[in-house]
Write a protein that holds these residues in place. Sequence first.
Motif, PDB file in Angstrom:
ATOM      1  N   ALA A  21      16.147  11.746  -9.655  1.00  0.00           N
ATOM      2  CA  ALA A  21      15.977  10.485 -10.286  1.00  0.00           C
ATOM      3  C   ALA A  21      16.880   9.292  -9.917  1.00  0.00           C
ATOM      4  N   LYS A  22      17.023   8.506  -8.874  1.00  0.00           N
ATOM      5  CA  LYS A  22      18.054   7.450  -8.778  1.00  0.00           C
ATOM      6  C   LYS A  22      17.347   6.338  -8.357  1.00  0.00           C
ATOM      7  N   GLY A  23      16.065   6.245  -8.895  1.00  0.00           N
ATOM      8  CA  GLY A  23      15.372   5.171  -8.256  1.00  0.00           C
ATOM      9  C   GLY A  23      14.582   5.114  -6.996  1.00  0.00           C
ATOM     10  N   GLU A  24      14.753   6.120  -6.214  1.00  0.00           N
ATOM     11  CA  GLU A  24      14.098   6.254  -5.164  1.00  0.00           C
ATOM     12  C   GLU A  24      12.390   6.174  -5.456  1.00  0.00           C
ATOM     13  N   LEU A  25      12.201   7.198  -6.140  1.00  0.00           N
ATOM     14  CA  LEU A  25      10.826   7.462  -6.278  1.00  0.00           C
ATOM     15  C   LEU A  25      10.122   6.386  -6.786  1.00  0.00           C
ATOM     16  N   SER A  30       6.117   2.519  -5.738  1.00  0.00           N
ATOM     17  CA  SER A  30       5.576   1.123  -5.682  1.00  0.00           C
ATOM     18  C   SER A  30       5.177   0.746  -4.414  1.00  0.00           C
ATOM     19  N   SER A  31       5.789   1.211  -3.159  1.00  0.00           N
ATOM     20  CA  SER A  31       5.249   0.904  -1.873  1.00  0.00           C
ATOM     21  C   SER A  31       3.881   1.351  -1.750  1.00  0.00           C
ATOM     22  N   ILE A  32       3.842   2.663  -2.189  1.00  0.00           N
ATOM     23  CA  ILE A  32       2.284   3.302  -2.099  1.00  0.00           C
ATOM     24  C   ILE A  32       1.304   2.489  -2.780  1.00  0.00           C
ATOM     25  N   ALA A  35       0.384  -0.587  -0.684  1.00  0.00           N
ATOM     26  CA  ALA A  35      -0.315  -0.344   0.480  1.00  0.00           C
ATOM     27  C   ALA A  35      -1.719   0.195  -0.047  1.00  0.00           C
ATOM     28  N   GLY A  36      -2.004   0.744  -1.276  1.00  0.00           N
ATOM     29  CA  GLY A  36      -3.105   1.169  -1.505  1.00  0.00           C
ATOM     30  C   GLY A  36      -4.184  -0.125  -1.824  1.00  0.00           C
ATOM     31  N   LYS A  37      -3.304  -1.139  -2.877  1.00  0.00           N
ATOM     32  CA  LYS A  37      -4.062  -2.223  -2.953  1.00  0.00           C
ATOM     33  C   LYS A  37      -4.542  -2.975  -1.571  1.00  0.00           C
ATOM     34  N   MET A  38      -3.637  -3.096  -0.715  1.00  0.00           N
ATOM     35  CA  MET A  38      -4.102  -3.800   0.581  1.00  0.00           C
ATOM     36  C   MET A  38      -5.443  -3.186   1.160  1.00  0.00           C
ATOM     37  N   VAL A  39      -5.046  -1.886   1.338  1.00  0.00           N
ATOM     38  CA  VAL A  39      -6.070  -0.928   1.774  1.00  0.00           C
ATOM     39  C   VAL A  39      -7.675  -1.177   1.153  1.00  0.00           C
ATOM     40  N   ASN A  40      -7.294  -1.084  -0.088  1.00  0.00           N
ATOM     41  CA  ASN A  40      -8.591  -1.320  -1.106  1.00  0.00           C
ATOM     42  C   ASN A  40      -9.231  -2.661  -0.836  1.00  0.00           C
ATOM     43  N   GLU A  41      -8.459  -3.652  -0.645  1.00  0.00           N
ATOM     44  CA  GLU A  41      -8.992  -4.819  -0.173  1.00  0.00           C
ATOM     45  C   GLU A  41      -9.983  -4.820   1.062  1.00  0.00           C
ATOM     46  N   LYS A  42      -9.243  -4.262   2.022  1.00  0.00           N
ATOM     47  CA  LYS A  42      -9.870  -4.121   3.466  1.00  0.00           C
ATOM     48  C   LYS A  42     -11.245  -3.321   3.252  1.00  0.00           C
ATOM     49  N   ILE A  43     -11.210  -2.266   2.543  1.00  0.00           N
ATOM     50  CA  ILE A  43     -12.420  -1.447   2.337  1.00  0.00           C
ATOM     51  C   ILE A  43     -13.560  -2.339   1.612  1.00  0.00           C
ATOM     52  N   THR A  79       4.258  -1.076   5.300  1.00  0.00           N
ATOM     53  CA  THR A  79       4.691  -1.092   3.788  1.00  0.00           C
ATOM     54  C   THR A  79       5.740  -0.031   3.307  1.00  0.00           C
ATOM     55  N   LEU A  80       5.741   1.159   3.963  1.00  0.00           N
ATOM     56  CA  LEU A  80       6.725   2.190   3.472  1.00  0.00           C
ATOM     57  C   LEU A  80       8.044   1.944   4.023  1.00  0.00           C
ATOM     58  N   LYS A  81       7.819   1.158   5.473  1.00  0.00           N
ATOM     59  CA  LYS A  81       9.094   1.290   6.221  1.00  0.00           C
ATOM     60  C   LYS A  81      10.082   0.063   5.493  1.00  0.00           C
TER      61      LYS A  81
END
Length: 334
Positions: A21-25, A30-32, A35-43, A79-81
Motif C-alpha cells: 500500500a503506497k497509493g498505487e493500487l 481508479s484507471s480501471i 476505462a470501465g465507464k467508457m467501455v460501458n458507454e460504448k456498449i 487509460t492505464l498508460k
Amino acid sequence: MQRPITLGEFIVENQKDFQYAKGELTALLSSIKLAGKMVNEKINKAGLAAILGKMDSQNVQGETQARLDIIANDIFISTLKNRGEICALASEELEEYVAFDEEIHRNAKYVILIDPLDGSSNIDVDITVGTIFSIYRRVSKIGEPPVKEDFLQPGIKQVAAGYLIYGTSTILVYTTGNGVNGFTFDPGVGSFFLSHPQIRFPEKGRIYSVNEGNYIHFPEGVKKFIKWTQEFDENDDRPFTSRYTGSLVADIHRNMLMGGIYLYPQGTTAPNGKLRLLYECNPIAFITEQAGGKCSDGNQRIMEIVPRELHERAPFICGNSYLVEKAEKFMEPC
C-alpha cells in the motif's frame, strides 16, 4: 439513510490490507473504473453508433475480432498508460505485451494483464459481457525495461484481480487477497457504490455451466460428472440446472452469487482447453478462492501452474469447493 460507500472511498479505507500500500493500487483501480465507464458507454450505445459486428481482422488466437474488442482494448491501454502506475500491459487481443518507455513509467512496479471484452461474441445479441484484469508486481529490475517474465508468473503471485460485468447493471468486482467486494455503477451519479460486500460462494449450488455442444469431445470423467449433476438425488439437491451464456464473466458472477460450477475442459476441438491461463483463468481463480470457492484444471490448482507463454490455454473448472472436488474425483485415472 446512510449514503453507500463509493469504490474510491472503500479502496482508501482498506488500503492497509494491500501488502504494497503506497497509493498505487488506488490509482490503478481508479484507471480501471474510468476505462470501465467508457467501455460501458460504448456498449450501451453500440446499436446506435454502428459499432456492432465483426472486423476482417483476427486476434492472436485466430478468432475474428468484434469491433468492440478493438475499441475496448484501445480504451484500456490508453487509460492505464496515462496514470503511469504500470510499466507494461499484456492483452488477450495483442500478440506481444506493450512496454511503456516514457519516464513516468520507468519506476513503475506493476504490470497488468487484461481481457478487454470477455464474451464479445454476445455483443450483437445483447447478452452480458465483461472485462477481466490481473495485476502483478514486476520481477524485472525497477528502472529498466520490462521483460516477458514479468507476465509469466503463476497466479499465486497476483496482487489484485477483478472483473467488470456489463449487464442489467455494470458491476466491478475485485480482490487484493482480503476477500471479494462488488461495486455497482450508478450512471446518474457517475460513481461505483459498494453493493456486494464480502461475496462468498454459497455452501451448496445447483447450477452447472458448460457448453454441452462439445460433450462428445469431453474427457470421460467430465461426461460422468455432468451425468451425475443430472441424476435425481433429493439428499444432494439434484438434478442441477444448466445455465451457460458463453460469457465467462457472466457465468462465474452468477455461480458465485447463487452457487454452482463452471467447466471448460479440454477436448479434441480444444486439446489444452480454450480459456487463457493468464487473462481468464488466473484472475477468476484468485477471485473464486477469495470467495471461498475452488479452481482447478481437473488435476491441479490453477494458480500454481507456471505459465510458459503469454497466450497459454488451460482446462478450467471453477465454483463451489464441494462441486469442484467432486468433478476432480470423477476425472481421476481409473
